[in-house]
Design a protein around this motif. Structure first.
Motif, PDB file in Angstrom:
ATOM      1  N   LEU A   1      76.898   8.098  78.754  1.00 28.30           N
ATOM      2  CA  LEU A   1      76.313   6.981  79.049  1.00 28.30           C
ATOM      3  C   LEU A   1      76.280   6.423  80.326  1.00 28.30           C
ATOM      4  N   LEU A   2      77.291   6.830  81.275  1.00 22.39           N
ATOM      5  CA  LEU A   2      77.309   6.270  82.618  1.00 22.39           C
ATOM      6  C   LEU A   2      76.047   6.928  83.321  1.00 22.39           C
ATOM      7  N   GLU A   3      75.965   8.157  83.082  1.00 18.28           N
ATOM      8  CA  GLU A   3      75.098   8.875  83.858  1.00 18.28           C
ATOM      9  C   GLU A   3      73.711   8.279  83.175  1.00 18.28           C
ATOM     10  N   GLN A   4      73.399   8.323  82.271  1.00 22.65           N
ATOM     11  CA  GLN A   4      72.075   7.391  81.754  1.00 22.65           C
ATOM     12  C   GLN A   4      71.633   6.240  82.238  1.00 22.65           C
ATOM     13  N   PHE A   5      72.927   5.443  82.398  1.00 22.32           N
ATOM     14  CA  PHE A   5      72.696   4.027  82.912  1.00 22.32           C
ATOM     15  C   PHE A   5      72.244   4.139  84.612  1.00 22.32           C
ATOM     16  N   ILE A   6      73.111   5.037  85.217  1.00 22.70           N
ATOM     17  CA  ILE A   6      72.923   5.191  86.610  1.00 22.70           C
ATOM     18  C   ILE A   6      71.382   5.612  86.880  1.00 22.70           C
ATOM     19  N   ARG A   7      70.778   6.799  86.224  1.00 25.84           N
ATOM     20  CA  ARG A   7      69.522   7.335  86.240  1.00 25.84           C
ATOM     21  C   ARG A   7      68.397   6.082  85.900  1.00 25.84           C
ATOM     22  N   SER A   8      68.720   5.498  84.666  1.00 28.80           N
ATOM     23  CA  SER A   8      67.751   4.487  84.228  1.00 28.80           C
ATOM     24  C   SER A   8      67.547   3.313  85.276  1.00 28.80           C
ATOM     25  N   ALA A   9      69.059   2.966  85.710  1.00 22.31           N
ATOM     26  CA  ALA A   9      68.678   1.708  86.603  1.00 22.31           C
ATOM     27  C   ALA A   9      67.874   2.093  87.990  1.00 22.31           C
ATOM     28  N   SER A  10      68.233   3.257  88.543  1.00 23.39           N
ATOM     29  CA  SER A  10      67.584   3.863  89.681  1.00 23.39           C
ATOM     30  C   SER A  10      66.040   3.894  89.411  1.00 23.39           C
ATOM     31  N   ALA A  11      65.849   4.269  88.142  1.00 23.26           N
ATOM     32  CA  ALA A  11      64.096   4.474  87.930  1.00 23.26           C
ATOM     33  C   ALA A  11      63.448   3.191  87.806  1.00 23.26           C
ATOM     34  N   GLU A  12      64.292   2.299  86.874  1.00 25.08           N
ATOM     35  CA  GLU A  12      63.704   1.182  86.430  1.00 25.08           C
ATOM     36  C   GLU A  12      63.642   0.160  87.757  1.00 25.08           C
ATOM     37  N   MET A  13      64.448   0.067  88.462  1.00 22.31           N
ATOM     38  CA  MET A  13      64.474  -0.629  89.645  1.00 22.31           C
ATOM     39  C   MET A  13      63.327  -0.283  90.759  1.00 22.31           C
ATOM     40  N   ARG A  14      63.288   1.181  90.705  1.00 20.02           N
ATOM     41  CA  ARG A  14      62.256   1.671  91.631  1.00 20.02           C
ATOM     42  C   ARG A  14      60.735   1.334  91.268  1.00 20.02           C
ATOM     43  N   ASP A  15      60.741   1.522  89.974  1.00 20.31           N
ATOM     44  CA  ASP A  15      59.018   1.563  89.331  1.00 20.31           C
ATOM     45  C   ASP A  15      58.693   0.132  88.744  1.00 20.31           C
ATOM     46  N   LYS A  16      59.912  -0.620  88.471  1.00 18.67           N
ATOM     47  CA  LYS A  16      59.478  -1.948  87.861  1.00 18.67           C
ATOM     48  C   LYS A  16      58.539  -1.984  86.699  1.00 18.67           C
ATOM     49  N   ARG A  17      58.840  -1.206  85.799  1.00 20.40           N
ATOM     50  CA  ARG A  17      58.108  -0.979  84.652  1.00 20.40           C
ATOM     51  C   ARG A  17      58.378  -2.248  83.573  1.00 20.40           C
ATOM     52  N   ALA A  18      57.243  -2.647  82.948  1.00 21.85           N
ATOM     53  CA  ALA A  18      57.558  -3.553  81.668  1.00 21.85           C
ATOM     54  C   ALA A  18      58.755  -3.284  80.794  1.00 21.85           C
ATOM     55  N   GLY A  19      59.541  -4.521  80.593  1.00 21.32           N
ATOM     56  CA  GLY A  19      60.727  -4.329  79.861  1.00 21.32           C
ATOM     57  C   GLY A  19      62.121  -3.507  80.626  1.00 21.32           C
ATOM     58  N   ALA A  20      61.759  -3.703  81.845  1.00 20.59           N
ATOM     59  CA  ALA A  20      62.977  -3.071  82.627  1.00 20.59           C
ATOM     60  C   ALA A  20      64.205  -3.593  82.405  1.00 20.59           C
ATOM     61  N   GLN A  21      64.315  -4.937  82.630  1.00 17.80           N
ATOM     62  CA  GLN A  21      65.501  -5.705  82.389  1.00 17.80           C
ATOM     63  C   GLN A  21      65.994  -5.435  80.955  1.00 17.80           C
ATOM     64  N   SER A  22      65.443  -5.443  79.837  1.00 21.65           N
ATOM     65  CA  SER A  22      65.823  -5.318  78.608  1.00 21.65           C
ATOM     66  C   SER A  22      66.352  -4.117  78.462  1.00 21.65           C
ATOM     67  N   VAL A  23      66.008  -2.839  79.144  1.00 21.80           N
ATOM     68  CA  VAL A  23      66.333  -1.632  79.040  1.00 21.80           C
ATOM     69  C   VAL A  23      67.728  -1.531  79.534  1.00 21.80           C
ATOM     70  N   LEU A  24      67.902  -2.165  80.925  1.00 24.86           N
ATOM     71  CA  LEU A  24      69.007  -2.189  81.612  1.00 24.86           C
ATOM     72  C   LEU A  24      69.982  -3.032  80.925  1.00 24.86           C
ATOM     73  N   ASN A  25      69.781  -4.079  80.575  1.00 21.35           N
ATOM     74  CA  ASN A  25      70.766  -4.877  79.683  1.00 21.35           C
ATOM     75  C   ASN A  25      71.336  -4.226  78.528  1.00 21.35           C
ATOM     76  N   LYS A  26      70.521  -3.485  77.621  1.00 14.88           N
ATOM     77  CA  LYS A  26      71.072  -2.665  76.384  1.00 14.88           C
ATOM     78  C   LYS A  26      71.760  -1.610  76.935  1.00 14.88           C
ATOM     79  N   LEU A  27      71.410  -0.955  77.961  1.00 12.51           N
ATOM     80  CA  LEU A  27      72.449   0.121  78.551  1.00 12.51           C
ATOM     81  C   LEU A  27      73.738  -0.214  78.903  1.00 12.51           C
ATOM     82  N   SER A  28      73.816  -1.407  79.742  1.00 14.18           N
ATOM     83  CA  SER A  28      75.079  -1.921  79.987  1.00 14.18           C
ATOM     84  C   SER A  28      75.918  -2.206  78.993  1.00 14.18           C
TER      85      SER A  28
END
Length: 324
Positions: free
Chosen positions: A168-195
């Protein structure tokens, strides 16, 4: 059984996560967080309580709780997540012993969540030596949150705690880096659920580490006898339970269950049932269009008047006052 009860409580206290800050830091640097009670409504509007967390994705830092009982600084390394369950003021810094004035202005949630997380740079100019993701978990504390009462002042979850946690930690770190870089739609929701998933797993890891000498709600869930009794109460909260019936279905004597339950929880089973009913009722009362009479029936009261009296006695407010 305990996992199901934990899920029910997390839902009833309306746990929600938020990734708030994307921090790039260059030594020396320091940031001090105020008590969460001062910023809870700003960071998570409508939240009764805010739990702060810090995830180190690169480098290392130190964290210490300020005020209250002594708390030695703790070093956080890459892949560590620190959680402050009770919202105490604390300092995150490049070295132990540093202090700063809390900046309340940065703790204000934007109207558009797509603006989150805020990108912050702190410390000296030059190449950064630490990167952190910081955020909040909001939850209800009233009228009854047995989980929050059972959590310690500070929790640190590191890589190597368990394979599930590491994943989970690895997925959160990878996803956070990708979502913050790419700014895809729904990024905040994905990160919130992972947290939220990381926090839930942190609770489970903490629960697994409790000894047989510990007391409190999480210890009660782990206890074979009391855990069964709590699961039964959660499974049928509207039932007119008696101690005799609960003991029989839990596979224990009346005195044995009462003694063990009170030792671990600090009060007897039927009192726990009343508290849990009030939390269920509070959640339902927050939903639009739900009638008080329907809520009363759902949590085991034959009349709206009896429920209203019980709810006000426990929460200090009538159901209608609570709703407003």
């Amino acid at each position: 059984m305990a996992a199901d009860v934990l899920s029910e409580v997390l839902s009833a206290v309306r746990l929600t996560g938020s990734v708030f800050f994307d921090v790039t830091a260059t030594s020396p640097w320091v940031a001090e967080a105020p008590p969460s009670a001062e910023i809870a409504d700003a960071v998570m509007p409508g939240a009764q309580h805010a739990i702060e967390y810090h995830l180190v994705t690169r480098g290392s830092c130190w964290i210490s709780i300020v005020g209250g009982a002594p708390f030695e600084p703790v070093q956080l390394r890459e892949g560590d997540i620190a959680v402050i369950p009770h919202g105490e003021p604390h300092v995150v810094s490049s070295a132990p012993g540093m202090r700063a004035e809390p900046d309340l202005k940065v703790h204000r949630r934007p109207n558009d969540d797509s603006a989150l997380p805020f990108q912050l740079k702190t410390g000296n100019e030059g190449a950064s030596d630490a990167h952190l993701i910081c955020g909040f978990f909001a939850c209800d504390v009233r009228p009854f949150n047995p989980l929050l009462e059972a959590l310690p002042r500070f929790m640190r979850i590191s890589r190597g705690t368990s394979s599930a946690t590491d994943g989970l930690l690895e997925q959160f770190i990878r996803s956070a880096s990708a979502e913050m870089r790419d700014k895809r739609a729904g990024a905040q929701s994905v990160l919130n659920k992972l947290s939220e998933l990381v926090f839930i797993d942190a609770i489970r890891s903490y629960m697994d580490e409790l000894s047989t000498e510990n007391t409190g709600w999480l210890s009660a869930l782990r206890d074979p006898l009391v855990g069964r009794a709590i699961a039964l109460l959660h499974g049928q909260p509207a039932r007119s339970w008696t101690l005799e019936e609960l003991a029989a279905e839990s596979g224990a004597s009346r005195s044995g269950l009462a003694s063990r339950f009170t030792y671990l929880m600090g009060y007897p089973p039927i009192q726990y049932l009343t508290r849990w009913r009030m939390q269920l009722a509070a959640k339902r009362l927050s939903e639009k269009g739900v009638k008080v009479a329907a809520v009363a029936q759902e949590v085991g009261y034959d009349s709206e008047a009896a429920f209203s009296r019980a709810f006000k006695r426990f929460s200090g407010r009538s159901p209608s006052e609570w709703r407003s």
